[in-house]
Design a protein around this motif. Structure first.
Motif, PDB file in Angstrom:
ATOM      1  N   UNK A 121      35.321 -32.384  91.298  1.00  0.00           N
ATOM      2  CA  UNK A 121      34.916 -32.234  92.479  1.00  0.00           C
ATOM      3  C   UNK A 121      34.767 -33.503  93.216  1.00  0.00           C
ATOM      4  N   UNK A 122      34.876 -34.797  92.201  1.00  0.00           N
ATOM      5  CA  UNK A 122      34.449 -35.999  92.816  1.00  0.00           C
ATOM      6  C   UNK A 122      35.347 -37.015  92.445  1.00  0.00           C
ATOM      7  N   UNK A 123      35.943 -37.882  93.312  1.00  0.00           N
ATOM      8  CA  UNK A 123      36.764 -38.912  92.730  1.00  0.00           C
ATOM      9  C   UNK A 123      35.979 -39.985  91.912  1.00  0.00           C
ATOM     10  N   UNK A 124      34.750 -40.165  92.470  1.00  0.00           N
ATOM     11  CA  UNK A 124      33.904 -41.185  91.702  1.00  0.00           C
ATOM     12  C   UNK A 124      33.953 -40.623  90.218  1.00  0.00           C
ATOM     13  N   UNK A 125      33.597 -39.543  89.957  1.00  0.00           N
ATOM     14  CA  UNK A 125      33.419 -39.209  88.647  1.00  0.00           C
ATOM     15  C   UNK A 125      34.537 -39.178  87.794  1.00  0.00           C
ATOM     16  N   UNK A 126      35.817 -38.863  88.568  1.00  0.00           N
ATOM     17  CA  UNK A 126      37.092 -39.063  88.037  1.00  0.00           C
ATOM     18  C   UNK A 126      37.315 -40.507  87.639  1.00  0.00           C
ATOM     19  N   UNK A 127      37.008 -41.325  88.286  1.00  0.00           N
ATOM     20  CA  UNK A 127      37.112 -42.748  87.834  1.00  0.00           C
ATOM     21  C   UNK A 127      36.497 -43.137  86.689  1.00  0.00           C
ATOM     22  N   UNK A 128      35.467 -42.314  86.575  1.00  0.00           N
ATOM     23  CA  UNK A 128      34.607 -42.800  85.180  1.00  0.00           C
ATOM     24  C   UNK A 128      35.297 -41.961  84.080  1.00  0.00           C
ATOM     25  N   UNK A 129      35.988 -40.704  84.379  1.00  0.00           N
ATOM     26  CA  UNK A 129      36.585 -40.140  83.212  1.00  0.00           C
ATOM     27  C   UNK A 129      37.738 -40.820  82.849  1.00  0.00           C
ATOM     28  N   UNK A 130      38.444 -41.548  83.998  1.00  0.00           N
ATOM     29  CA  UNK A 130      39.487 -42.510  83.445  1.00  0.00           C
ATOM     30  C   UNK A 130      39.278 -43.747  82.659  1.00  0.00           C
ATOM     31  N   UNK A 131      38.191 -44.360  82.982  1.00  0.00           N
ATOM     32  CA  UNK A 131      37.484 -45.094  82.191  1.00  0.00           C
ATOM     33  C   UNK A 131      37.022 -44.918  80.679  1.00  0.00           C
ATOM     34  N   UNK A 132      36.935 -43.805  80.604  1.00  0.00           N
ATOM     35  CA  UNK A 132      36.574 -42.988  79.133  1.00  0.00           C
ATOM     36  C   UNK A 132      37.843 -42.782  78.437  1.00  0.00           C
ATOM     37  N   UNK A 133      38.940 -42.732  79.003  1.00  0.00           N
ATOM     38  CA  UNK A 133      40.088 -42.750  78.544  1.00  0.00           C
ATOM     39  C   UNK A 133      41.210 -41.288  78.921  1.00  0.00           C
ATOM     40  N   UNK A 134      40.469 -40.550  79.923  1.00  0.00           N
ATOM     41  CA  UNK A 134      41.165 -39.311  80.485  1.00  0.00           C
ATOM     42  C   UNK A 134      42.748 -39.928  80.701  1.00  0.00           C
TER      43      UNK A 134
END
Ligand code: NAP
Length: 367
Positions: A217-230
């Motif tokens: 639900x959150x772009x901020x969380x998705x940014x963190x997921x990207x940093x984890x390799x999503x």
């Protein structure tokens, strides 16, 4: 003949623990209680260092976890299931457990589920309901209900694994033999949301080289997921038809595995974006237990027309926990901790989890 119990501390020593009458997150109580004073055959006394929280723990504290008929509604229970601690004392007949005093250990969720498919009676051995849980300074476990922790993990990190990592692992690999997990970029996994199970799923899937698509639900969380390799991210608030986005990202083929943690609002979409012959692992219901009016589905038809497997997941057995720990150790995976709370703030920690604002896991330091 059973061995005599071993006395492990004086009856006069007290410890602290949290209890709930399953009547609300505002009503948990921190109480003084005697330390465990004896160990029976096969039992181990553990000093608990850290506990991690799961969505289920909030439901237990609110009296909303109705799956178990084995506990009286409103009765007092110590909540939570996932802990990391150290072995303080071994009881009689624990010589072949492989444990020794000082070992760091984590609890397994359904204490009697050691291998193979779960059977109904294992459900009676769930920590934090129906059995008493881990928000306590000391707890007695059967030796078989514990797994040793690899040295590279901190106590906080290790406490995150019993429910989240094992459930994520089984959701991807429940049909795979031990030691032969699904691997490879050509396999696509969809992870819903960025809570404990989904972020563990992201880490596990990346370690296996799978292609990952995560929703939030959150772009901020998705940014963190990207940093984890999503590999791909989708904001399900901005793109309510996220299933179409999954199909687009997979050139119309769909995902091989969907970790279905949301339920009512997402299951229909999961069926629409899973690949022919794919797997939907039914894990949770964070969007509610009842049907969403706009998401009524005919699971029978949806499963059969594209040969989809819809598989219920109840955590996993001890030997699969050890299997996923080997992967964690070989890849030095560090569980993602959003926030750590002090023991006295455990009730606040549970409220924070219920708010859904976290990313990954929430930990309570016990002692
Ligand atoms: N079957 C099992 O063995 C097992 C084991 C563990 C957990 N569970 C269940 O699995 C669920 C998740 O557990 P958890 O501990 O990971 O919970 P959690 O840490 O509280 O995470 C829940 C996350 O779900 C996401 N979410 C909420 N509504 C959503 C929606 N409509 N679509 C997609 N995502 C949505 C949110 O992520 P965003 O904020 O990023 O949107 C939220 O942070 C719970 O229902 C739990 O009971 C089952």
């Amino acid at each position: 003949m059973p061995s005599a119990p071993l006395l492990c501390c004086s009856q006069n020593t007290t410890m602290k623990q949290w209890v709930t009458n399953q009547d609300g997150l505002d009503k948990l109580r921190l109480v003084d209680t005697p330390e465990p004073s004896q160990l029976n055959e096969g039992e181990v006394l553990v000093k608990i260092h850290c506990v991690s929280l799961n969505f289920r723990d909030t439901e237990v504290c609110m009296g909303l976890y109705g799956h178990h008929k084995t506990i009286t509604p409103g009765s007092e229970i110590i909540p939570t299931s996932d802990c990391c601690g150290s072995v303080v004392k071994l009881g009689p007949e624990t010589g072949d457990s492989g444990l020794k005093e000082g070992d760091r250990v984590v609890s397994i969720f359904n204490q009697t589920h050691l291998t193979g498919q779960i059977i109904e009676k294992d459900m009676a051995s769930g920590l934090g309901l129906p059995l008493s849980g881990c928000l306590t300074q000391y707890r007695v476990f059967p030796a078989y209900g514990l797994v040793k922790v690899p040295s590279y993990l901190s106590d906080e990190e290790a406490a995150c694994l019993p429910v989240a990592a094992v459930t994520a692992w089984m959701s991807i690999n429940s049909f795979q033999p031990i030691g032969q997990p699904i691997r490879g970029k050509d396999k696509v996994v969809v992870l819903q949301g960025t809570g404990g199970v989904s972020i563990a799923g992201l880490q596990v899937a990346k370690a296996l080289g799978l292609t990952t698509i995560i929703t939030s639900s959150s772009d901020e969380k998705l940014k963190r997921a990207k940093e984890l390799g999503a590999d791909h991210t989708i904001n399900y608030k901005k793109e309510p038809n996220w299933d179409e986005a999954v199909l687009e990202l997979t050139n119309g083929r769909g995902a091989d595995v969907v970790l279905e943690v949301s339920g009512a609002q997402t299951l229909g979409k999961s069926f629409r974006c899973v690949a022919f012959g794919g797997l939907i692992s039914a894990i949770g219901y964070v969007s509610g237990k009842l049907d969403a009016a706009d998401e009524r589905i005919n699971a029978n038809v949806l499963a059969l027309v594209r040969n989809v497997t819809f598989k219920g997941i109840i955590n996993g057995p001890k030997d699969r926990f050890e299997e996923v720990l080997r992967l964690y150790e070989s890849k030095q995976i560090q569980p993602v901790i959003d926030r750590t709370f002090e023991f006295e703030q455990a009730d606040e920690a549970l409220k924070y989890l219920f708010s859904g604002n976290h990313f990954g896991k929430i930990v309570v330091k016990v002692q």
